[in-house]
Design a protein around this motif. Structure first.
Motif, PDB file in Angstrom:
ATOM      1  N   VAL A  60       0.869  -1.171   0.000  1.00 48.83           N
ATOM      2  CA  VAL A  60       0.000   0.000   0.000  1.00 48.83           C
ATOM      3  C   VAL A  60       0.905   1.219   0.000  1.00 48.83           C
ATOM      4  CG1 VAL A  60      -1.750   1.293   1.259  1.00 48.83           C
ATOM      5  CG2 VAL A  60      -1.850  -1.195   1.242  1.00 48.83           C
ATOM      6  N   VAL A  61       0.607   2.174  -0.868  1.00 51.46           N
ATOM      7  CA  VAL A  61       1.410   3.387  -0.963  1.00 51.46           C
ATOM      8  C   VAL A  61       0.522   4.613  -0.850  1.00 51.46           C
ATOM      9  CG1 VAL A  61       3.227   2.330  -2.352  1.00 51.46           C
ATOM     10  CG2 VAL A  61       1.306   3.432  -3.491  1.00 51.46           C
ATOM     11  N   TRP A  62       1.084   5.675  -0.278  1.00 57.36           N
ATOM     12  CA  TRP A  62       0.436   6.977  -0.287  1.00 57.36           C
ATOM     13  C   TRP A  62       0.741   7.644  -1.618  1.00 57.36           C
ATOM     14  CZ3 TRP A  62      -2.479   7.711   3.876  1.00 57.36           C
ATOM     15  CH2 TRP A  62      -2.069   7.205   5.126  1.00 57.36           C
ATOM     16  N   GLY A  67       1.516  13.962  -7.523  1.00 58.90           N
ATOM     17  CA  GLY A  67       1.518  12.766  -8.359  1.00 58.90           C
ATOM     18  C   GLY A  67       2.558  11.742  -7.971  1.00 58.90           C
ATOM     19  N   GLY A  68       3.461  12.067  -7.064  1.00 55.92           N
ATOM     20  CA  GLY A  68       4.491  11.127  -6.638  1.00 55.92           C
ATOM     21  C   GLY A  68       3.978  10.188  -5.556  1.00 55.92           C
ATOM     22  N   THR A  69       4.492   8.982  -5.530  1.00 56.35           N
ATOM     23  CA  THR A  69       4.160   8.075  -4.441  1.00 56.35           C
ATOM     24  C   THR A  69       5.144   8.316  -3.320  1.00 56.35           C
ATOM     25  OG1 THR A  69       5.421   6.357  -5.543  1.00 56.35           O
ATOM     26  CG2 THR A  69       3.033   6.282  -5.786  1.00 56.35           C
ATOM     27  N   LEU A  70       4.627   8.368  -2.108  1.00 58.58           N
ATOM     28  CA  LEU A  70       5.452   8.744  -0.970  1.00 58.58           C
ATOM     29  C   LEU A  70       6.174   7.564  -0.354  1.00 58.58           C
ATOM     30  CD1 LEU A  70       6.300  11.054   0.855  1.00 58.58           C
ATOM     31  CD2 LEU A  70       4.231  10.706   2.163  1.00 58.58           C
ATOM     32  N   VAL A  89      -3.121  12.543  -1.242  1.00 57.90           N
ATOM     33  CA  VAL A  89      -4.449  12.562  -1.832  1.00 57.90           C
ATOM     34  C   VAL A  89      -5.133  11.207  -1.899  1.00 57.90           C
ATOM     35  CG1 VAL A  89      -4.127  14.676  -3.160  1.00 57.90           C
ATOM     36  CG2 VAL A  89      -3.492  12.503  -4.179  1.00 57.90           C
ATOM     37  N   ARG A  90      -4.379  10.136  -1.851  1.00 58.55           N
ATOM     38  CA  ARG A  90      -5.045   8.827  -1.893  1.00 58.55           C
ATOM     39  C   ARG A  90      -4.094   7.723  -1.446  1.00 58.55           C
ATOM     40  NH1 ARG A  90      -6.981   8.433  -7.660  1.00 58.55           N
ATOM     41  NH2 ARG A  90      -5.777  10.305  -8.032  1.00 58.55           N
ATOM     42  N   LEU A  91      -4.685   6.557  -1.226  1.00 52.45           N
ATOM     43  CA  LEU A  91      -3.944   5.327  -0.971  1.00 52.45           C
ATOM     44  C   LEU A  91      -4.194   4.383  -2.129  1.00 52.45           C
ATOM     45  CD1 LEU A  91      -4.736   4.529   2.766  1.00 52.45           C
ATOM     46  CD2 LEU A  91      -2.546   5.210   1.806  1.00 52.45           C
ATOM     47  N   CYS A  92      -3.148   3.736  -2.608  1.00 49.79           N
ATOM     48  CA  CYS A  92      -3.285   2.726  -3.646  1.00 49.79           C
ATOM     49  C   CYS A  92      -2.661   1.448  -3.121  1.00 49.79           C
ATOM     50  CB  CYS A  92      -2.585   3.148  -4.925  1.00 49.79           C
ATOM     51  SG  CYS A  92      -3.214   4.665  -5.629  1.00 49.79           S
ATOM     52  N   GLY A  93      -3.274   0.325  -3.434  1.00 47.98           N
ATOM     53  CA  GLY A  93      -2.721  -0.947  -2.998  1.00 47.98           C
ATOM     54  C   GLY A  93      -2.758  -1.951  -4.129  1.00 47.98           C
TER      55      GLY A  93
END
Length: 119
Positions: A60-62, A67-70, A89-93
Motif C-alpha cells: 500500500v502506498v500513499w 503525483g508522486g508516491t510517498l 491525496v489517496r492510498l493505492c494498494g
C-alpha cells in the motif's frame, strides 16, 4: 493482476489524518482538507511517516498531491517528511508486487492503474 484504490480520492474520508513522528524541538500536524490529508512539519530536521496498513495487500502506498508516491515501492519502510507542507491525496494498494515492476518498466506511475478492476 489486480490493483485497487483503497479510498475515495481526493478526501481520504475513511481515514484519520496521519501525523508523522518528529524529534524533539520540531512539530508536526495533519488535517483533512478538500485536497486530501495536509501534513505540516516545522523545524530544522526531518520527520518520519509510517507506512499505511497493508489491508491484506502486497503493498500500500500513499500518493502525494504532486503525483508522486510517498512510500517507496521496493520496501515498506517509514519515509522522510521534510519541513513544510505535504499533501496526500489517496492510498493505492496492489495484490501482486509484479505490477509495480511492470508499470516502472513502462514509465507509468502506480496511480495510472489505481482503479478497482483486473488487468
Amino acid at each position: 493482476m489486480r490493483i485497487r484504490n483503497l479510498y475515495d480520492p481526493p478526501t481520504l474520508k475513511d481515514r484519520d489524518p496521519v501525523v508523522p513522528w518528529v524529534p524533539g524541538g520540531m512539530t508536526s500536524s495533519a488535517r483533512l482538507t478538500a485536497e486530501g490529508c495536509e501534513i505540516t512539519v516545522t523545524g530544522d530536521s526531518v520527520g518520519w511517516l509510517y507506512p499505511p496498513l497493508q489491508d491484506g495487500l502486497a503493498k500500500v502506498v500513499w500518493e502525494k498531491a504532486d503525483g508522486g508516491t510517498l512510500i517507496g515501492i521496493r520496501s515498506n519502510d517509514t519515509v522522510a517528511i521534510y519541513p513544510g507542507v505535504t499533501v496526500l491525496v489517496r492510498l493505492c494498494g496492489y495484490e501482486d508486487a509484479s505490477l509495480v515492476t511492470m508499470l516502472n518498466n513502462l514509465g507509468l506511475p502506480l496511480v495510472f492503474a489505481a482503479t478497482d478492476r483486473p488487468y
